[in-house]
Structures are given as C-alpha cells and as structure tokens.
Design a protein around this motif. Structure first.
Motif, PDB file in Angstrom:
ATOM      1  N   LEU A  28       0.824  -1.208   0.000  1.00  0.00           N
ATOM      2  CA  LEU A  28       0.000   0.000   0.000  1.00  0.00           C
ATOM      3  C   LEU A  28       0.858   1.259   0.000  1.00  0.00           C
ATOM      4  CD1 LEU A  28      -2.881  -0.981   2.433  1.00  0.00           C
ATOM      5  CD2 LEU A  28      -3.020  -0.610  -0.022  1.00  0.00           C
ATOM      6  N   PHE A  29       1.961   1.243   0.749  1.00  0.00           N
ATOM      7  CA  PHE A  29       2.865   2.391   0.779  1.00  0.00           C
ATOM      8  C   PHE A  29       3.441   2.665  -0.610  1.00  0.00           C
ATOM      9  CE2 PHE A  29       7.101   4.221   1.243  1.00  0.00           C
ATOM     10  CZ  PHE A  29       6.784   5.375   1.944  1.00  0.00           C
ATOM     11  N   VAL A  30       3.887   1.622  -1.286  1.00  0.00           N
ATOM     12  CA  VAL A  30       4.440   1.794  -2.634  1.00  0.00           C
ATOM     13  C   VAL A  30       3.374   2.302  -3.587  1.00  0.00           C
ATOM     14  CG1 VAL A  30       5.390   0.532  -4.612  1.00  0.00           C
ATOM     15  CG2 VAL A  30       6.306   0.139  -2.333  1.00  0.00           C
ATOM     16  N   LEU A  31       2.165   1.782  -3.469  1.00  0.00           N
ATOM     17  CA  LEU A  31       1.087   2.251  -4.348  1.00  0.00           C
ATOM     18  C   LEU A  31       0.796   3.728  -4.132  1.00  0.00           C
ATOM     19  CD1 LEU A  31      -1.449  -0.695  -4.270  1.00  0.00           C
ATOM     20  CD2 LEU A  31      -0.204   0.146  -6.249  1.00  0.00           C
ATOM     21  N   GLU A  33       2.682   6.087  -2.679  1.00  0.00           N
ATOM     22  CA  GLU A  33       3.807   6.993  -2.818  1.00  0.00           C
ATOM     23  C   GLU A  33       4.399   7.018  -4.224  1.00  0.00           C
ATOM     24  OE1 GLU A  33       5.011   9.180  -0.575  1.00  0.00           O
ATOM     25  OE2 GLU A  33       3.335   8.602   0.692  1.00  0.00           O
ATOM     26  N   VAL A  34       4.250   5.942  -4.987  1.00  0.00           N
ATOM     27  CA  VAL A  34       4.896   5.867  -6.293  1.00  0.00           C
ATOM     28  C   VAL A  34       3.886   5.719  -7.426  1.00  0.00           C
ATOM     29  CG1 VAL A  34       6.534   4.570  -7.704  1.00  0.00           C
ATOM     30  CG2 VAL A  34       6.968   4.856  -5.264  1.00  0.00           C
ATOM     31  N   VAL A  35       3.062   4.694  -7.360  1.00  0.00           N
ATOM     32  CA  VAL A  35       2.214   4.341  -8.497  1.00  0.00           C
ATOM     33  C   VAL A  35       1.092   5.344  -8.707  1.00  0.00           C
ATOM     34  CG1 VAL A  35       0.717   2.560  -9.466  1.00  0.00           C
ATOM     35  CG2 VAL A  35       2.794   1.913  -8.244  1.00  0.00           C
ATOM     36  N   PHE A  36       0.339   5.668  -7.666  1.00  0.00           N
ATOM     37  CA  PHE A  36      -0.798   6.570  -7.832  1.00  0.00           C
ATOM     38  C   PHE A  36      -0.373   7.981  -8.251  1.00  0.00           C
ATOM     39  CE2 PHE A  36      -3.328   3.774  -4.692  1.00  0.00           C
ATOM     40  CZ  PHE A  36      -3.605   2.874  -5.705  1.00  0.00           C
ATOM     41  N   PRO A  37       0.692   8.581  -7.685  1.00  0.00           N
ATOM     42  CA  PRO A  37       1.120   9.886  -8.196  1.00  0.00           C
ATOM     43  C   PRO A  37       1.571   9.834  -9.661  1.00  0.00           C
ATOM     44  CG  PRO A  37       1.998   9.572  -6.014  1.00  0.00           C
ATOM     45  CD  PRO A  37       1.400   8.268  -6.432  1.00  0.00           C
ATOM     46  N   LEU A  42      -0.079  11.104 -15.447  1.00  0.00           N
ATOM     47  CA  LEU A  42      -0.333  10.616 -16.797  1.00  0.00           C
ATOM     48  C   LEU A  42      -1.782  10.792 -17.230  1.00  0.00           C
ATOM     49  CD1 LEU A  42       1.779   7.333 -16.731  1.00  0.00           C
ATOM     50  CD2 LEU A  42       2.372   9.518 -17.785  1.00  0.00           C
ATOM     51  N   THR A  43      -2.701  10.757 -16.306  1.00  0.00           N
ATOM     52  CA  THR A  43      -4.113  10.951 -16.637  1.00  0.00           C
ATOM     53  C   THR A  43      -4.527  12.347 -16.182  1.00  0.00           C
ATOM     54  OG1 THR A  43      -4.845  10.036 -14.538  1.00  0.00           O
ATOM     55  CG2 THR A  43      -4.640   8.515 -16.362  1.00  0.00           C
TER      56      THR A  43
END
Length: 51
Positions: A28-31, A33-37, A42-43
């Motif tokens: 969840l932390f990686v998602l 902090e990295v993936v969602f931003p 991009l969108t």
C-alpha cells in the motif's frame, strides 16, 4: 493464490499474520507513494472543461 503465499511464509501462525500485514502495508505504501502519483500525472482526470 493467497493461501499459497500464506503457506510459504516462515514461522508459526502469528508470525505469518504479522508478515502478511507488513507485506500488505508495504504494498500500500508503494502504491500511494509511487504508483498513484505517477498515474495522476499521466491521466488528466482533474482537468475540467467548464469555464
């Protein structure tokens, strides 16, 4: 799939639960902090056309 992953973790039952919680928290932390931003850049969902 999750049962297989749970069986592969070492230790007794309570250690497996703690490891599972740590893995989930790390994912969840990686998602967040990295993936969602990255996806937010991009969108352009926050762009509005109403002036």
């Amino acid at each position: 799939m999750y049962a297989w992953l749970f069986r592969q973790l070492p230790g007794p039952f309570w250690v497996r639960i703690l490891l599972s919680a740590a893995i989930l928290a790390g994912a969840l932390f990686v998602l967040f902090e990295v993936v969602f931003p990255l996806l937010a850049d991009l969108t352009h969902l926050t762009d509005s056309t109403v002036g």
